[in-house]
Write a protein that holds these residues in place. Structure first.
Motif, PDB file in Angstrom:
ATOM      1  N   PRO A  11      47.177 -24.229  -6.520  1.00 28.76           N
ATOM      2  CA  PRO A  11      48.444 -23.741  -6.592  1.00 28.76           C
ATOM      3  C   PRO A  11      49.111 -23.410  -5.348  1.00 28.76           C
ATOM      4  O   PRO A  11      48.751 -22.369  -4.646  1.00 28.76           O
ATOM      5  N   GLY A  12      50.331 -23.335  -5.046  1.00 31.32           N
ATOM      6  CA  GLY A  12      51.204 -22.956  -4.205  1.00 31.32           C
ATOM      7  C   GLY A  12      51.675 -23.578  -2.729  1.00 31.32           C
ATOM      8  O   GLY A  12      52.262 -23.201  -1.680  1.00 31.32           O
ATOM      9  N   TYR A  13      50.885 -24.703  -2.860  1.00 31.16           N
ATOM     10  CA  TYR A  13      50.507 -25.593  -1.252  1.00 31.16           C
ATOM     11  C   TYR A  13      51.166 -26.362  -1.984  1.00 31.16           C
ATOM     12  O   TYR A  13      50.497 -27.756  -2.668  1.00 31.16           O
ATOM     13  N   TYR A  14      51.740 -26.747  -0.589  1.00 36.67           N
ATOM     14  CA  TYR A  14      52.486 -28.246  -0.727  1.00 36.67           C
ATOM     15  C   TYR A  14      52.695 -28.501   0.155  1.00 36.67           C
ATOM     16  O   TYR A  14      52.843 -28.139   1.629  1.00 36.67           O
ATOM     17  N   ASP A  15      52.088 -30.258   0.502  1.00 41.80           N
ATOM     18  CA  ASP A  15      52.494 -31.147   2.039  1.00 41.80           C
ATOM     19  C   ASP A  15      52.913 -32.577   2.512  1.00 41.80           C
ATOM     20  O   ASP A  15      52.847 -32.538   0.436  1.00 41.80           O
ATOM     21  N   ASP A  16      52.758 -33.480   2.748  1.00 46.76           N
ATOM     22  CA  ASP A  16      53.533 -34.346   2.858  1.00 46.76           C
ATOM     23  C   ASP A  16      52.244 -35.456   3.080  1.00 46.76           C
ATOM     24  O   ASP A  16      51.408 -34.922   3.656  1.00 46.76           O
ATOM     25  N   VAL A  17      52.214 -36.277   2.024  1.00 53.03           N
ATOM     26  CA  VAL A  17      51.412 -37.696   1.989  1.00 53.03           C
ATOM     27  C   VAL A  17      52.036 -38.649   1.976  1.00 53.03           C
ATOM     28  O   VAL A  17      52.844 -38.852   1.684  1.00 53.03           O
ATOM     29  N   GLU A  18      50.967 -39.617   2.647  1.00 48.45           N
ATOM     30  CA  GLU A  18      51.995 -41.424   2.632  1.00 48.45           C
ATOM     31  C   GLU A  18      50.715 -41.414   1.224  1.00 48.45           C
ATOM     32  O   GLU A  18      49.870 -41.284   1.525  1.00 48.45           O
ATOM     33  N   ARG A  19      52.001 -43.127   0.741  1.00 44.95           N
ATOM     34  CA  ARG A  19      50.981 -44.037  -0.187  1.00 44.95           C
ATOM     35  C   ARG A  19      51.746 -44.736  -0.888  1.00 44.95           C
ATOM     36  O   ARG A  19      52.707 -45.009   0.180  1.00 44.95           O
ATOM     37  N   ALA A  20      51.448 -45.800  -1.075  1.00 45.48           N
ATOM     38  CA  ALA A  20      52.257 -46.856  -1.767  1.00 45.48           C
ATOM     39  C   ALA A  20      53.124 -46.816  -2.590  1.00 45.48           C
ATOM     40  O   ALA A  20      53.207 -45.651  -3.339  1.00 45.48           O
ATOM     41  N   SER A  21      53.831 -46.989  -2.239  1.00 46.48           N
ATOM     42  CA  SER A  21      55.506 -47.323  -2.891  1.00 46.48           C
ATOM     43  C   SER A  21      55.707 -47.761  -4.431  1.00 46.48           C
ATOM     44  O   SER A  21      56.382 -48.058  -5.195  1.00 46.48           O
ATOM     45  N   HIS A  22      54.520 -48.787  -4.294  1.00 46.00           N
ATOM     46  CA  HIS A  22      54.413 -49.387  -5.552  1.00 46.00           C
ATOM     47  C   HIS A  22      53.226 -50.048  -6.187  1.00 46.00           C
ATOM     48  O   HIS A  22      52.773 -50.485  -4.899  1.00 46.00           O
ATOM     49  N   ILE A  23      53.046 -49.733  -7.671  1.00 45.21           N
ATOM     50  CA  ILE A  23      51.526 -49.965  -7.555  1.00 45.21           C
ATOM     51  C   ILE A  23      51.821 -50.994  -8.781  1.00 45.21           C
ATOM     52  O   ILE A  23      52.104 -50.946  -9.564  1.00 45.21           O
ATOM     53  N   LYS A  24      50.569 -52.385  -9.432  1.00 44.70           N
ATOM     54  CA  LYS A  24      50.326 -52.426 -10.580  1.00 44.70           C
ATOM     55  C   LYS A  24      48.725 -52.391 -11.291  1.00 44.70           C
ATOM     56  O   LYS A  24      48.324 -52.125  -9.890  1.00 44.70           O
ATOM     57  N   VAL A  25      49.716 -51.430 -11.760  1.00 45.12           N
ATOM     58  CA  VAL A  25      47.828 -50.747 -12.739  1.00 45.12           C
ATOM     59  C   VAL A  25      47.718 -51.455 -14.282  1.00 45.12           C
ATOM     60  O   VAL A  25      48.123 -51.697 -14.811  1.00 45.12           O
ATOM     61  N   THR A  26      46.860 -51.581 -14.216  1.00 43.63           N
ATOM     62  CA  THR A  26      45.619 -51.548 -15.799  1.00 43.63           C
ATOM     63  C   THR A  26      45.359 -50.466 -16.523  1.00 43.63           C
ATOM     64  O   THR A  26      44.768 -49.784 -15.306  1.00 43.63           O
ATOM     65  N   TYR A  27      45.302 -50.774 -17.631  1.00 45.62           N
ATOM     66  CA  TYR A  27      45.161 -49.122 -18.429  1.00 45.62           C
ATOM     67  C   TYR A  27      44.748 -48.774 -19.613  1.00 45.62           C
ATOM     68  O   TYR A  27      45.147 -50.798 -19.991  1.00 45.62           O
ATOM     69  N   PHE A  28      44.925 -48.043 -20.184  1.00 37.69           N
ATOM     70  CA  PHE A  28      44.421 -48.303 -21.596  1.00 37.69           C
ATOM     71  C   PHE A  28      45.201 -47.022 -22.461  1.00 37.69           C
ATOM     72  O   PHE A  28      45.291 -45.779 -21.491  1.00 37.69           O
ATOM     73  N   ASP A  29      46.133 -46.817 -23.844  1.00 40.44           N
ATOM     74  CA  ASP A  29      46.334 -45.148 -23.963  1.00 40.44           C
ATOM     75  C   ASP A  29      45.550 -45.036 -24.669  1.00 40.44           C
ATOM     76  O   ASP A  29      44.578 -45.362 -25.583  1.00 40.44           O
ATOM     77  N   ARG A  30      46.059 -44.463 -25.104  1.00 41.90           N
ATOM     78  CA  ARG A  30      44.418 -43.533 -26.606  1.00 41.90           C
ATOM     79  C   ARG A  30      44.299 -44.088 -28.009  1.00 41.90           C
ATOM     80  O   ARG A  30      43.391 -43.721 -28.649  1.00 41.90           O
ATOM     81  N   GLU A  31      45.005 -45.170 -28.505  1.00 42.45           N
ATOM     82  CA  GLU A  31      43.977 -46.138 -29.206  1.00 42.45           C
ATOM     83  C   GLU A  31      43.209 -47.470 -28.756  1.00 42.45           C
ATOM     84  O   GLU A  31      42.802 -48.367 -29.712  1.00 42.45           O
ATOM     85  N   GLY A  32      43.684 -47.435 -27.540  1.00 48.18           N
ATOM     86  CA  GLY A  32      42.605 -48.501 -26.610  1.00 48.18           C
ATOM     87  C   GLY A  32      43.323 -49.428 -26.670  1.00 48.18           C
ATOM     88  O   GLY A  32      42.513 -50.851 -26.679  1.00 48.18           O
ATOM     89  N   LYS A  33      44.427 -49.598 -26.968  1.00 48.78           N
ATOM     90  CA  LYS A  33      45.410 -51.604 -26.613  1.00 48.78           C
ATOM     91  C   LYS A  33      45.706 -51.092 -24.496  1.00 48.78           C
ATOM     92  O   LYS A  33      45.919 -50.055 -24.143  1.00 48.78           O
ATOM     93  N   LYS A  34      45.271 -52.602 -24.639  1.00 48.12           N
ATOM     94  CA  LYS A  34      45.726 -52.248 -22.979  1.00 48.12           C
ATOM     95  C   LYS A  34      47.234 -52.888 -22.167  1.00 48.12           C
ATOM     96  O   LYS A  34      47.681 -53.396 -22.857  1.00 48.12           O
TER      97      LYS A  34
END
Ligand code: QAP
Ligand code: CO
Length: 171
Positions: A99-122
């Motif tokens: 908390p209270g600290y912020y700084d610049d971080v470089e990351r990918a600008s675009h990602i493709k992700v697989t994940y599940f929701d709370r019901e287990g749907k992919k």
């Protein structure tokens, strides 16, 4: 229920989270607790390990164009995998565990992700801009990493010095 958020340098934040195997009531109450906790602290993202639960669960709730954080824009992301990433973007990140600290971080600008929701749907979904940044930030938590680990050596040293000073001041 609002839970306590673990703060750097709590060692639990370095634990590697495990996949969720059952999409049951206990997962749902974890997600609900995470949401209550995140909103209570005016956060836009939270990983389960930040409340001490080492499961591959994260939530993200960005604000809309009017700056309003709407529950219908909540993403509940379970067992995520990044299957593609490209581009680069820099953003001044913060974290409820730093908390209270912020700084610049470089990351990918675009990602493709697989994940599940709370019901287990992919799902397989593409994220850009702030959402892509937030997913990558939260996924780092699942592997026990914090954004401050991405700072340059000098910035990290300054952070450690300022952080100790702030803790001494009892904040
Ligand atoms: C992660 O961060 C994130 O220092 C979520 O005093 C970071 O919600 C998503 C917060 C960058 C997208 C881009 C931080 C609240 C909240 C603080 C947060 C603070 C109060 C951080
Ligand atoms: Co964080």
């Amino acid at each position: 229920m609002v839970k306590e958020i673990l703060v750097y340098p709590n060692k639990i934040l370095r634990e590697k989270s495990k996949d969720v195997t059952s999409f049951d009531k206990s997962l749902h109450s974890l997600l609900d607790d995470m949401y209550d906790t995140m909103v209570s602290r005016e956060g836009i993202g939270l990983a389960a390990i930040q409340i001490g639960v080492a499961l591959n669960v994260l939530i993200i709730n960005l604000v809309d164009e009017e700056g309003v954080q709407k529950p219908e824009n909540l993403f509940e992301i379970i067992n995520p995998h990044i299957i593609e990433k490209d581009g680069a973007t820099t953003y001044q990140e913060g974290c409820l565990s730093v908390p209270g600290y912020y700084d610049d971080v470089e990351r990918a600008s675009h990602i493709k992700v697989t994940y599940f929701d709370r019901e287990g749907k992919k799902y397989e979904e593409e994220f850009m801009d702030l959402m892509a940044i937030a997913v990558q930030h939260e996924m780092d938590h699942l592997r026990g990493h914090l954004f401050i680990e991405k700072l340059s050596y000098l910035k990290r040293k300054k952070f450690e010095k300022d952080w100790k000073k702030q803790q001494k001041a009892g904040k």
